[in-house]
Design a protein around this motif. Structure first.
Motif, PDB file in Angstrom:
ATOM      1  N   LEU A  20       2.730  -3.157   3.471  1.00 26.25           N
ATOM      2  CA  LEU A  20       3.778  -2.953   2.480  1.00 26.25           C
ATOM      3  C   LEU A  20       4.026  -1.461   2.291  1.00 26.25           C
ATOM      4  CD1 LEU A  20       2.635  -5.495  -0.272  1.00 26.25           C
ATOM      5  CD2 LEU A  20       3.964  -5.929   1.801  1.00 26.25           C
ATOM      6  N   SER A  21       5.273  -1.143   2.008  1.00 20.89           N
ATOM      7  CA  SER A  21       5.643   0.238   1.718  1.00 20.89           C
ATOM      8  C   SER A  21       6.421   0.299   0.422  1.00 20.89           C
ATOM      9  CB  SER A  21       6.509   0.813   2.844  1.00 20.89           C
ATOM     10  OG  SER A  21       5.841   0.809   4.070  1.00 20.89           O
ATOM     11  N   CYS A  22       6.346   1.432  -0.245  1.00 24.91           N
ATOM     12  CA  CYS A  22       7.088   1.655  -1.484  1.00 24.91           C
ATOM     13  C   CYS A  22       7.534   3.118  -1.472  1.00 24.91           C
ATOM     14  CB  CYS A  22       6.198   1.365  -2.683  1.00 24.91           C
ATOM     15  SG  CYS A  22       6.901   1.824  -4.278  1.00 24.91           S
ATOM     16  N   ALA A  23       8.836   3.318  -1.349  1.00 23.03           N
ATOM     17  CA  ALA A  23       9.374   4.673  -1.256  1.00 23.03           C
ATOM     18  C   ALA A  23      10.054   5.060  -2.562  1.00 23.03           C
ATOM     19  CB  ALA A  23      10.358   4.765  -0.105  1.00 23.03           C
ATOM     20  N   ALA A  24       9.672   6.213  -3.077  1.00 25.91           N
ATOM     21  CA  ALA A  24      10.271   6.721  -4.309  1.00 25.91           C
ATOM     22  C   ALA A  24      11.340   7.745  -3.969  1.00 25.91           C
ATOM     23  CB  ALA A  24       9.198   7.351  -5.184  1.00 25.91           C
ATOM     24  N   ALA A  74       3.991  14.050   0.579  1.00 28.58           N
ATOM     25  CA  ALA A  74       5.171  14.787   1.043  1.00 28.58           C
ATOM     26  C   ALA A  74       6.409  13.894   1.094  1.00 28.58           C
ATOM     27  CB  ALA A  74       4.899  15.388   2.401  1.00 28.58           C
ATOM     28  N   GLU A  75       6.196  12.600   1.339  1.00 26.50           N
ATOM     29  CA  GLU A  75       7.324  11.678   1.463  1.00 26.50           C
ATOM     30  C   GLU A  75       7.451  10.761   0.261  1.00 26.50           C
ATOM     31  OE1 GLU A  75       7.069  11.415   6.354  1.00 26.50           O
ATOM     32  OE2 GLU A  75       6.551   9.681   5.115  1.00 26.50           O
ATOM     33  N   ASN A  76       6.612  10.970  -0.754  1.00 26.50           N
ATOM     34  CA  ASN A  76       6.664  10.134  -1.966  1.00 26.50           C
ATOM     35  C   ASN A  76       6.618   8.644  -1.632  1.00 26.50           C
ATOM     36  OD1 ASN A  76       6.920  12.442  -3.575  1.00 26.50           O
ATOM     37  ND2 ASN A  76       9.147  12.421  -3.413  1.00 26.50           N
ATOM     38  N   THR A  77       5.733   8.288  -0.718  1.00 22.25           N
ATOM     39  CA  THR A  77       5.655   6.900  -0.264  1.00 22.25           C
ATOM     40  C   THR A  77       4.246   6.356  -0.442  1.00 22.25           C
ATOM     41  OG1 THR A  77       7.399   7.329   1.354  1.00 22.25           O
ATOM     42  CG2 THR A  77       6.083   5.343   1.659  1.00 22.25           C
ATOM     43  N   LEU A  78       4.203   5.107  -0.868  1.00 22.38           N
ATOM     44  CA  LEU A  78       2.956   4.388  -1.096  1.00 22.38           C
ATOM     45  C   LEU A  78       2.872   3.247  -0.094  1.00 22.38           C
ATOM     46  CD1 LEU A  78       0.480   3.756  -3.005  1.00 22.38           C
ATOM     47  CD2 LEU A  78       2.070   2.282  -4.276  1.00 22.38           C
TER      48      LEU A  78
END
Length: 115
Positions: A20-24, A74-78
């Motif tokens: 799973l990915s979560c991009a802010a 750096a990419e604000n991604t979880l």
């Protein structure tokens, strides 16, 4: 205004894997703690895993050793790597991110595990 977009859910088989990915995105000045929660049908939402800005992680007992939470500052991604899936992992998974001092929820992504 900030936004969280989740992706990567779907159908998995018992013993299999999903990621799973979560991009802010948006007006982001600071991201602190990032977390994954899940909610199964008829059950309360529960914390799955948490990661601090420095990379310290916490896991629910039910997923320890099977799930791995990570982030790219750096990419604000979880991310959440789900391995050795079990039918009881079936749920809607939500990311929760502390952005600029406010806890923000993603829209949720369905994970369904077949036996």
């Amino acid at each position: 205004q900030v936004r969280l977009v989740e992706s990567g859910g779907g159908l998995g088989q018992a013993g299999g894997s999903l990621r799973l990915s979560c991009a802010a995105s948006g007006s982001i000045f600071n991201i602190n703690v990032m977390s994954w929660y899940r909610q199964a049908p008829g059950k309360q939402r529960e914390m799955v895993a948490t990661i601090t800005k420095s990379g310290r992680t916490t896991y629910a007992e039910s997923v320890k050793g099977r799930f791995t939470i990570s982030r790219t500052n750096a990419e604000n991604t979880l991310y959440l790597q789900l391995n050795d899936l079990k039918p009881e992992d079936t749920a809607v998974y939500y990311c929760n991110v502390n952005i600029n001092g406010w806890n923000t929820w993603g829209q949720g992504t369905q994970v369904t595990v077949s036996s």
